[in-house]
Design an enzyme around this catalytic site. Sequence first.
Site, short mmCIF file in Angstrom:
data_model
loop_
_atom_site.label_atom_id
_atom_site.label_comp_id
_atom_site.label_asym_id
_atom_site.label_seq_id
_atom_site.Cartn_x
_atom_site.Cartn_y
_atom_site.Cartn_z
N ASN A 1 108.64 -103.62 -16.25
CA ASN A 1 108.65 -103.48 -14.83
C ASN A 1 107.91 -104.63 -14.20
O ASN A 1 108.37 -104.76 -12.99
CB ASN A 1 107.91 -102.21 -14.55
CG ASN A 1 108.85 -100.88 -14.81
OD1 ASN A 1 109.64 -100.49 -14.22
ND2 ASN A 1 108.30 -100.09 -15.87
N THR A 2 107.09 -105.31 -14.81
CA THR A 2 106.49 -106.34 -14.13
C THR A 2 106.85 -107.82 -14.65
O THR A 2 106.95 -108.65 -14.09
CB THR A 2 104.86 -106.09 -14.54
OG1 THR A 2 104.21 -105.09 -13.90
CG2 THR A 2 104.03 -107.32 -13.72
N VAL B 1 109.98 -110.65 -20.58
CA VAL B 1 109.41 -111.57 -21.91
C VAL B 1 110.89 -111.74 -22.63
O VAL B 1 111.34 -110.86 -23.00
CB VAL B 1 108.36 -110.75 -22.68
CG1 VAL B 1 107.99 -111.57 -23.86
CG2 VAL B 1 107.08 -110.32 -21.78
N ASP C 1 111.31 -100.17 -24.72
CA ASP C 1 110.34 -100.91 -25.45
C ASP C 1 109.37 -100.40 -26.52
O ASP C 1 108.87 -100.79 -27.48
CB ASP C 1 109.43 -101.69 -24.17
CG ASP C 1 108.96 -100.67 -23.60
OD1 ASP C 1 109.22 -99.62 -23.29
OD2 ASP C 1 108.04 -100.88 -22.63
N THR D 1 102.84 -102.64 -17.57
CA THR D 1 102.60 -102.01 -16.20
C THR D 1 102.04 -100.59 -16.34
O THR D 1 101.06 -100.43 -15.52
CB THR D 1 103.89 -101.68 -15.47
OG1 THR D 1 104.43 -103.13 -15.68
CG2 THR D 1 103.87 -101.56 -14.12
#
Length: 257
Positions: A9-10, A13, A109, A132
């Site tokens: 969400n942020t 990677v 994830d 997040t």
Amino acid sequence: MLLAIDIGNTNVVWGIYEGKTLTGHWRLATESSKTADEYGILFVNILREAGIEPERITDAIVSSVVPALTAVFDEMVETYFKRTPLIVSSDLEMGIQISYPNPREIGSDRLVNAAAAYDRYKTSLIIVDFGTATTFCAINARGEYLGGAIAPGLGIASDALFTRTAKLPKVDLTRPKTVIGKDTTSGMQSGLIFGYAGLVDEMVTRMQLELGQKATVIATGGLASLIAPESRTIQEVRPFLTLEGLELLYRRTRGEE
């Protein structure tokens, strides 16, 4: 070369694997408004700066908790790397048993982290992911994913103090010198850093009681290295656990394990 992408969400990677070796990794801000072309040009330029031509990418795997971006990255990999990426879901062979009423509710994830950690440690585990959200995942010694807990992330908590109060400033997430803050900034940092360390320790303690045994506690995520030294229960930080899991799942899906 395997292109492994974790869409959070942020942050997005991502990294490049040669065999089982992570040879490069990057972190980008997640921007749902970006197109496949914008992400594609960005990825290609970053790789070329690292001396890697896009033609060297032979495989790709994507984990996403942002549904709006899943198709964007699928298109991006198809267009710019000429590969069809494997999209992580609970339907893949994880190497763990998911004891959860609706496995599709679990963030991909979290499943990837659990698969990677259990493959490495082969014991009961609690995985704390500082993203997040701050998430906790419990896996027993038989490799059963039992579930977990979700708390607001450290960044969300910090932003909420700033946006929902009239006088509190926005502060850097750094460790203060003392628990008893001498000014507003250090007081907020104390509450955030030491408070979250306490949250982690209490959640881990309660989970271990329910597991009926001491579990190995692994931390990952962008802020893991900040909180782990203040925690009494975190035993190891693995900053690239999700990328490790993506590489593992790709091999497992290909029958190469």
